[in-house]
Design an enzyme around this catalytic site. Structure first.
Site, PDB file in Angstrom:
ATOM      1  N   ASP A 134       0.869  -1.186   0.117  1.00  0.00           N
ATOM      2  CA  ASP A 134       0.161   0.041  -0.143  1.00  0.00           C
ATOM      3  C   ASP A 134       0.816   1.274  -0.018  1.00  0.00           C
ATOM      4  O   ASP A 134       1.911   1.328   0.842  1.00  0.00           O
ATOM      5  CB  ASP A 134      -0.833  -0.107   1.460  1.00  0.00           C
ATOM      6  CG  ASP A 134      -2.139   0.920   0.890  1.00  0.00           C
ATOM      7  OD1 ASP A 134      -3.108   0.404   0.934  1.00  0.00           O
ATOM      8  OD2 ASP A 134      -1.988   2.069   1.045  1.00  0.00           O
ATOM      9  N   THR A 151     -14.317  -3.420  -6.913  1.00  0.00           N
ATOM     10  CA  THR A 151     -15.368  -3.324  -7.518  1.00  0.00           C
ATOM     11  C   THR A 151     -15.322  -2.505  -8.708  1.00  0.00           C
ATOM     12  O   THR A 151     -14.841  -1.226  -8.479  1.00  0.00           O
ATOM     13  CB  THR A 151     -16.458  -3.066  -6.693  1.00  0.00           C
ATOM     14  OG1 THR A 151     -16.547  -3.930  -5.487  1.00  0.00           O
ATOM     15  CG2 THR A 151     -17.838  -2.935  -7.388  1.00  0.00           C
ATOM     16  N   GLU A 176     -14.926  -9.379  -4.969  1.00  0.00           N
ATOM     17  CA  GLU A 176     -15.122  -9.755  -3.701  1.00  0.00           C
ATOM     18  C   GLU A 176     -16.449  -9.376  -3.224  1.00  0.00           C
ATOM     19  O   GLU A 176     -16.962  -8.424  -3.182  1.00  0.00           O
ATOM     20  CB  GLU A 176     -13.993  -8.965  -2.668  1.00  0.00           C
ATOM     21  CG  GLU A 176     -14.085  -9.409  -1.168  1.00  0.00           C
ATOM     22  CD  GLU A 176     -14.095 -11.009  -1.230  1.00  0.00           C
ATOM     23  OE1 GLU A 176     -13.000 -11.694  -1.656  1.00  0.00           O
ATOM     24  OE2 GLU A 176     -14.919 -11.539  -0.640  1.00  0.00           O
ATOM     25  N   LYS A 211     -20.886  -8.227  -9.951  1.00  0.00           N
ATOM     26  CA  LYS A 211     -20.601  -7.833  -8.639  1.00  0.00           C
ATOM     27  C   LYS A 211     -21.728  -6.548  -8.427  1.00  0.00           C
ATOM     28  O   LYS A 211     -22.225  -6.305  -7.499  1.00  0.00           O
ATOM     29  CB  LYS A 211     -19.181  -7.193  -8.595  1.00  0.00           C
ATOM     30  CG  LYS A 211     -18.549  -6.530  -7.337  1.00  0.00           C
ATOM     31  CD  LYS A 211     -18.900  -7.261  -6.202  1.00  0.00           C
ATOM     32  CE  LYS A 211     -18.852  -6.235  -4.910  1.00  0.00           C
ATOM     33  NZ  LYS A 211     -19.096  -6.722  -3.511  1.00  0.00           N
ATOM     34  N   CYS A 216     -19.870   0.971  -0.026  1.00  0.00           N
ATOM     35  CA  CYS A 216     -20.134   0.302  -1.431  1.00  0.00           C
ATOM     36  C   CYS A 216     -21.469   0.580  -2.029  1.00  0.00           C
ATOM     37  O   CYS A 216     -21.826   0.767  -3.261  1.00  0.00           O
ATOM     38  CB  CYS A 216     -19.853  -1.135  -1.472  1.00  0.00           C
ATOM     39  SG  CYS A 216     -17.921  -1.149  -1.241  1.00  0.00           S
ATOM     40  N   LYS A 221     -22.300   3.974  -3.687  1.00  0.00           N
ATOM     41  CA  LYS A 221     -21.261   4.108  -4.923  1.00  0.00           C
ATOM     42  C   LYS A 221     -21.547   2.971  -6.261  1.00  0.00           C
ATOM     43  O   LYS A 221     -21.584   3.563  -7.048  1.00  0.00           O
ATOM     44  CB  LYS A 221     -19.771   3.829  -4.166  1.00  0.00           C
ATOM     45  CG  LYS A 221     -18.807   3.408  -5.215  1.00  0.00           C
ATOM     46  CD  LYS A 221     -17.391   2.960  -4.768  1.00  0.00           C
ATOM     47  CE  LYS A 221     -17.393   1.770  -4.159  1.00  0.00           C
ATOM     48  NZ  LYS A 221     -16.975   0.512  -5.055  1.00  0.00           N
ATOM     49  N   ARG A 235     -33.175   0.284  15.283  1.00  0.00           N
ATOM     50  CA  ARG A 235     -32.671  -1.038  14.762  1.00  0.00           C
ATOM     51  C   ARG A 235     -33.309  -2.134  15.356  1.00  0.00           C
ATOM     52  O   ARG A 235     -33.128  -3.408  15.152  1.00  0.00           O
ATOM     53  CB  ARG A 235     -31.061  -1.338  15.076  1.00  0.00           C
ATOM     54  CG  ARG A 235     -30.141  -0.276  14.272  1.00  0.00           C
ATOM     55  CD  ARG A 235     -29.767  -0.723  13.071  1.00  0.00           C
ATOM     56  NE  ARG A 235     -28.680  -0.107  12.255  1.00  0.00           N
ATOM     57  CZ  ARG A 235     -28.267  -0.434  11.427  1.00  0.00           C
ATOM     58  NH1 ARG A 235     -28.508  -1.420  10.518  1.00  0.00           N
ATOM     59  NH2 ARG A 235     -27.117   0.337  10.803  1.00  0.00           N
TER      60      ARG A 235
END
Ligand code: NAD
Ligand code: UGA
Length: 477
Positions: free
Chosen positions: A39, A137, A170, A225, A281, A284, A453
């Protein structure tokens, strides 16, 4: 030549929520292969190499144990990109692909600039034959861009270098990443080179039943995906839409979810109503799917997927409105405890957490907020809100100020002192067994508990003489 190739050295570019846990599980399951996670962010690499478990950049149940077992054996974290790529037979690209902030497609398209940078680094530093695997992704047809960059390097190197590109998205979810990686519903591999697909497949075969390995062409894999995330997000917007109707009609969303989920065609998973989906995600990937649909001339398809986001925004935004309404139309100067800042339980990730917007709305209304989360730190919250925390326990200070403040709280007990209300936004286990009988006495009455919740017991809260509102529950009326 390729069919004789054995994978001995694997490199993964990107040591984030996906790269770190995924390679840790690979290393655990494939002890004869060396995995190097690289990284550009040196702090992240230092965190992964730290002996102090609290410094690991990602919190995931079960992760620390695997890191302790494999790190320094066949799992390594480094920022030496060049060396890691040139030693590798297989390179995973696991970098971030966030929504573009500016330029063409801003606010919709996914930004693949880090994917492109990675492809260029691979093109420059790889030696011999290298299998390149899309783990991030990607917008459908990104592999074309990667292939173009790699083909140019093949030609320039007089074919001393060659590449094969695979898509292997993934599907792990945060909070359950290790279990998801160890026991995946399926593994998806897309590509057009059978030998390369078989090689990647043979790595997974160390622990995944071959029947669960789905092989497709590149574009089906990339699109699957995006589609999987879109379908999951759509389920949440669907259940939240019905939850709002429950609140007005006397129905109960938990009962409705149970009743519809018993139909095997619908299934009982992913039907929990809540404050809206968060995480890095779903939004997005939905935006990206809508952008691609519009790009390919399908505005109706784009509108359909955008409506899933619209419903989610509406759901998230209505929480603070309910709170203000119940607290006699104003929260100015009132103390409110926020329980849960991560986007879901069992993760320290706050990206796109519904709590962020609820907190911002209440601060805007002039509330004084205690924020508690079992894993998210005060400095993370400061960074997200871009507001430093302030101590507001001094009564004089509260009376003299017109400003809104937030303060980090270390315990549920501390948060409830003098609170007018408590809002539960993340489904952490820690919140499920609060002793309301004793802690209710710390609150300023009449006090409200908002359960977004459905994790608390209505009986024990009402018995403790507190007002209770539960999202999606018609008994509120
Ligand atoms: P992340 O931001 O946590 O990690 C990405 C890492 O890549 C960062 O540490 C960044 O410094 C590094 N990086 C970027 N460009 C680099 C470069 N050129 N060289 C070296 N390092 C570089 O992101 P994430 O959550 O791990 O997600 C990664 C991808 O996986 C995204 O495409 C995401 O959509 C996808 N995904 C995420 C999840 C999840 O649960 N977070 C699950 C499935 C798929
Ligand atoms: C999601 C998908 O579940 C993963 O399969 C995918 O790999 C990943 O996105 C990704 O591509 O990043 P994640 O976002 O980590 O995983 O977590 P989820 O469990 O999907 O939860 C997402 C959001 O939906 C959370 O805010 C959660 O609280 C909310 N949610 C989830 C609900 O409100 N109700 C539910 O029934 C389930």
């Amino acid at each position: 030549m390729k069919s004789n190739l054995k994978i001995r050295n694997v490199c993964c570019i990107g040591a984030g929520y996906v790269g770190g846990p995924t390679m840790a599980v690979f290393a655990d399951k494939c002890p004869n292969i060396k995995f190097v996670v690289v990284d550009k962010n040196k702090d992240r690499i230092n965190g992964w190499n730290s002996e102090n478990a609290k410094s690991l950049p990602v919190f995931e149940p079960g992760l620390e144990k695997i890191i302790r077992k494999t790190r320094g054996e066949n799992l390594f974290f480094t920022s030496d990109l060049q060396q890691s790529i040139s030693n590798a037979d297989m390179v995973f690209i696991s970098v971030n692909t966030p929504t573009k902030e500016k330029g063409l497609g801003a606010g919709q398209a996914s930004d693949i600039k880090w994917v492109e940078v990675s492809a260029r680094e691979i093109a420059k530093n790889a030696k011999g034959f290298t299998i390149v695997v899309e783990k991030s992704t990607m917008p459908v047809r990104t592999a074309e861009t990667i292939k173009d960059i790699l083909s140019a390097a093949e030609i320039n190197s007089y074919k001393t270098k060659s590449f094969s590109v695979l898509s292997n998205p993934e599907f792990l979810a945060e909070g359950t990443a290790i279990n998801d990686l160890e026991n995946p519903d399926r593994v998806l591999i897309g590509g057009d080179d059978k030998d390369s697909i078989d090689l990647l497949s043979s790595l997974y075969a160390n622990w995944v039943n071959p029947e669960k390995i789905i092989k497709t062409n590149l574009w089906s894999s990339e699109l699957s995906k995006l589609a999987a995330n879109a379908f999951l997000a759509q389920r949440i917007s669907s259940i939240n839409s019905i939850g709002a109707l429950c609140e007005l009609t006397g129905a109960n969303i938990s009962e409705v979810a149970h009743a519809i989920g018993a139909d095997t065609r619908i299934g009982n998973k992913f039907l929990n109503a809540g404050p809206g989906f968060g995480g890095s995600c779903f939004r997005k990937d939905l935006l990206n799917l809508a952008y691609l649909s519009r790009h390919f001339g399908l505005p109706e398809v784009a509108n359909y997927w955008e409506s899933v986001i619209d419903l989610n925004n509406w759901q998230r935004d209505r929480i603070s409105k309910v709170v203000v309404e119940k607290l006699f139309g104003t929260v100015s100067g009132k103390v409110i405890s926020i329980f849960g800042f991560s986007f879901k339980a069992n993760t320290n990730d706050t990206r796109d957490s519904p709590s962020i917007k609820v907190v911002q709305d209440l601060l805007e209304e002039g509330a004084l907020l205690y924020i508690h989360d079992p894993k998210v730190t005060a400095s993370q919250i400061e960074e997200v809100l871009k507001i430093k925390q302030n101590c507001f326990t001094d009564k004089d200070f509260i009376q003299k100020t017109e400003n809104a403040y937030w303060q980090y709280s270390k315990s549920v007990r501390e948060s409830l002192i003098n609170s007018d209300a408590a809002i539960f936004l993340t489904d952490w286990e820690d919140y499920k067994n609060i002793d309301w009988n004793s802690l209710s006495k710390l609150m300023r009455v009449p006090a409200w508990i908002f359960d977004c919740r459905a994790i608390l017991s209505r009986e024990s809260i009402v018995e403790a003489k507190l007002n209770y509102w539960r999202l999606g529950d018609g008994s509120n009326i």
